[in-house]
Design a protein around this motif. Structure first.
Motif, PDB file in Angstrom:
ATOM      1  N   ARG A  97       0.884  -1.166   0.000  1.00  0.00           N
ATOM      2  CA  ARG A  97       0.000   0.000   0.000  1.00  0.00           C
ATOM      3  C   ARG A  97       0.917   1.211   0.000  1.00  0.00           C
ATOM      4  O   ARG A  97       1.762   1.332   0.897  1.00  0.00           O
ATOM      5  CB  ARG A  97      -0.820   0.062   1.280  1.00  0.00           C
ATOM      6  CG  ARG A  97      -1.706  -1.135   1.540  1.00  0.00           C
ATOM      7  CD  ARG A  97      -2.353  -0.908   2.895  1.00  0.00           C
ATOM      8  NE  ARG A  97      -3.199  -2.015   3.325  1.00  0.00           N
ATOM      9  CZ  ARG A  97      -4.442  -2.207   2.898  1.00  0.00           C
ATOM     10  NH1 ARG A  97      -4.984  -1.380   2.016  1.00  0.00           N
ATOM     11  NH2 ARG A  97      -5.149  -3.212   3.353  1.00  0.00           N
TER      12      ARG A  97
ATOM     13  N   ALA B 159      -8.762   6.110   9.453  1.00  0.00           N
ATOM     14  CA  ALA B 159      -8.859   4.963   8.547  1.00  0.00           C
ATOM     15  C   ALA B 159      -7.968   3.811   8.969  1.00  0.00           C
ATOM     16  O   ALA B 159      -7.867   2.821   8.253  1.00  0.00           O
ATOM     17  CB  ALA B 159      -8.502   5.399   7.130  1.00  0.00           C
TER      18      ALA B 159
ATOM     19  N   GLY C  41      -7.908   1.179  10.698  1.00  0.00           N
ATOM     20  CA  GLY C  41      -8.367  -0.194  10.595  1.00  0.00           C
ATOM     21  C   GLY C  41      -8.268  -0.741   9.182  1.00  0.00           C
ATOM     22  O   GLY C  41      -7.901  -1.896   8.961  1.00  0.00           O
ATOM     23  N   GLU C  42      -8.562   0.128   8.196  1.00  0.00           N
ATOM     24  CA  GLU C  42      -8.541  -0.328   6.806  1.00  0.00           C
ATOM     25  C   GLU C  42      -7.118  -0.454   6.275  1.00  0.00           C
ATOM     26  O   GLU C  42      -6.908  -0.887   5.158  1.00  0.00           O
ATOM     27  CB  GLU C  42      -9.279   0.667   5.904  1.00  0.00           C
ATOM     28  CG  GLU C  42     -10.739   0.853   6.256  1.00  0.00           C
ATOM     29  CD  GLU C  42     -11.252   2.203   5.794  1.00  0.00           C
ATOM     30  OE1 GLU C  42     -10.890   2.630   4.687  1.00  0.00           O
ATOM     31  OE2 GLU C  42     -11.984   2.855   6.565  1.00  0.00           O
ATOM     32  N   PHE C  43      -6.178  -0.006   7.078  1.00  0.00           N
ATOM     33  CA  PHE C  43      -4.806   0.027   6.595  1.00  0.00           C
ATOM     34  C   PHE C  43      -3.946  -1.089   7.136  1.00  0.00           C
ATOM     35  O   PHE C  43      -2.761  -0.933   7.325  1.00  0.00           O
ATOM     36  CB  PHE C  43      -4.174   1.380   6.913  1.00  0.00           C
ATOM     37  CG  PHE C  43      -4.280   2.282   5.750  1.00  0.00           C
ATOM     38  CD1 PHE C  43      -5.487   2.892   5.476  1.00  0.00           C
ATOM     39  CD2 PHE C  43      -3.220   2.453   4.885  1.00  0.00           C
ATOM     40  CE1 PHE C  43      -5.638   3.683   4.362  1.00  0.00           C
ATOM     41  CE2 PHE C  43      -3.351   3.250   3.768  1.00  0.00           C
ATOM     42  CZ  PHE C  43      -4.561   3.865   3.509  1.00  0.00           C
TER      43      PHE C  43
END
Ligand code: BES
Ligand code: ZN
Length: 445
Positions: free
Chosen positions: A135, A156, A158-160
């Motif tokens: 990412r 954000a 958690g999404e990472f």
């Protein structure tokens, strides 16, 4: 190599000075250019993430199931180029001289961040799968202490999900000596305003009867720090975690000549600092306070007899591990208030802050990076800290709970934040090779 150089030069031509409000359009152009680089590398879902301040640039490639995920971080913003008259080549006209490329941002960070992009591009653009998931998150406010990236990561986080962060924004301890940075200092940046009245005054007519804003500024500032460099604010060092004995020993074993450092690298007439600590501890692990500028009064040609009514001081403290930037900010404000003479107005504005960070050199993600660098550079990788700050590193630790792997490809004479910044091009190419090998190693674990 030619393609890397061309793309880097194009990126460097964009004057993405994040601290300069007049440069917003250029900063945005640099973000868009970064997105283009991500796309050319074969990253997917490439987009600008808007928020307060300059945009973030995101892209990913997540098609290696069961393999680790790396968060690749870089910053596309640069420091201001001033003082311009000291540059031998124009700061935003990248110029190759011998094996070096000169430009603002050449080493900090465009010339090093591009390593991450091209390490990926070498796989994806040739139709080969990456051995790991990546990412990419690049920001445009690192050099100005903006907090878009921290707001974003906090929201954000958690999404990472990722297993480690990979950052190329640090330097090698010495040329040809592969280096991983396992510690950075934190920072608290402040602006102090002193005001003694409504107007400047004749120093003969009023001198002896009124206060002088510049003098108050000098006294306030001088009261905060002792002559050897120790910060004198009570409680300033609370929580500070000193380096371990093992770390001190490893620093003492680094190839180092203090005189060469003084004359050759820092080019100072004398070194300075708390005598009870080694130079490395002073540079990498001790807290400091520095004055960046004092504005006010008369500094023009000739003589002018004036008592200035206003002074502004730009200053910052570097923090060691364990020191809380918020607490240091309040202590600083309190200390300033205490030493300001009655009837004089002082105010301290905190511009930004970030904690220090330390990474365990025994972490497997760090170890594999060290091995990859050793393979490419042909000598054993050393672990050092740096006194500089990369605010996202503390955040990655706090929010994502993963280590940051800082592979350093800059050199001590790259002139970061100074005129004639440059990058040593062979390190860019070897960096790409080292990061690619790192991907292979992680993919094979
Ligand atoms: N890349 C540097 C920090 C750095 C330099 C780390 C050399 C290790 C070795 C980074 O871009 C930087 O300069 N950061 C600023 C951060 C601040 C403005 C919040 C710094 O340290 O002054
Ligand atoms: Zn940087």
């Amino acid at each position: 190599m030619e393609e890397v150089l061309n793309e880097l030069q194009e990126w460097l031509r964009i004057a993405s000075v994040s601290a300069d409000p007049r440069a917003v359009d250029d900063v945005r152009r640099a973000a868009e250019f970064t997105a283009g680089m991500f796309e050319r590398a074969g990253l997917e879902g490439v987009r600008l993430i808007e928020g307060d301040g300059h945009p973030l640039v995101y892209g990913e490639w997540m098609h290696a199931p069961g393999k680790p995920t790396l968060l690749c971080y870089g910053h596309y913003d640069v420091q201001p180029a001033e003082p311009l008259e000291l540059w031998r080549t124009p700061p935003f006209e990248p110029t190759v001289i011998g094996e070096n490329l000169y430009a603002r941002g050449a080493a900090d960070d465009k010339g090093l961040a591009i390593i991450l992009i091209w390490a990926v591009r070498r796989y994806l653009a040739e139709g080969r799968p990456l051995p790991v998931n990546v990412r990419f998150l690049f920001e445009g406010e690192e050099e100005s202490g903006g907090d878009h990236v921290s707001q974003f990561l906090r929201a954000a986080g958690g999404e990472f999900a990722c297993d480690a962060a990979l950052i190329c924004d640090t330097e090698m301890f010495a040329p040809e000596l592969p280096t991983i940075c396992v510690g950075l200092r934190g920072i608290v940046y402040a602006e102090l305003h002193i005001e003694t009245g409504e107007t400047d005054l004749h120093s003969g007519v009023y001198g002896g009867g009124v206060p002088n804003a510049l003098e108050v500024a000098a006294r306030v500032v001088a009261s905060l720090k002792g002559a050897t460099g120790k910060v004198l604010i009570a409680g300033f060092e609370d929580g500070l975690i000193p380096p371990t004995e093992e770390e001190r020993e490893s620093w003492a074993a680094l190839p180092f000549d203090e005189h060469e450092y003084q004359r050759g690298e820092a080019k100072v007439f004398t070194l300075h600092g708390e005598p009870e600590y080694s130079l490395f501890e002073r540079l990498w692990a001790r807290p400091t306070m520095e004055i960046h500028g004092i504005a006010g009064g008369f500094t023009g040609e000739g003589a002018k007899t004036v008592i200035p009514c206003e002074a502004v001081v730009k200053m910052s403290c570097r923090l060691g591990p364990g020191m809380d930037p918020n607490r240091v900010g309040s202590l600083l404000s309190q200390a300033v208030a205490e030493v300001t003479p009655a009837g004089v107005k002082s105010s301290l504005r905190i511009l930004h802050g970030a904690p220090a960070s330390v990474v365990d050199p025994k972490n497997p993600f760090v170890r594999e990076a060290a091995s990859a660098m050793t393979e490419v550079f042909g000598s054993k990788t050393v672990y050092t800290r740096s006194g500089g700050s990369i605010p996202i590193v503390g955040l990655i630790e706090e929010v994502l709970r993963v280590p940051s792997v800082m592979m350093g490809f800059g050199l001590p004479d790259d002139n970061l934040h100074a005129p004639n910044e440059k990058v040593y091009l062979p390190n860019v190419y070897r960096g790409i090779e080292a990061v690619a090998r790192y991907f292979e190693r992680l993919g094979g674990l």
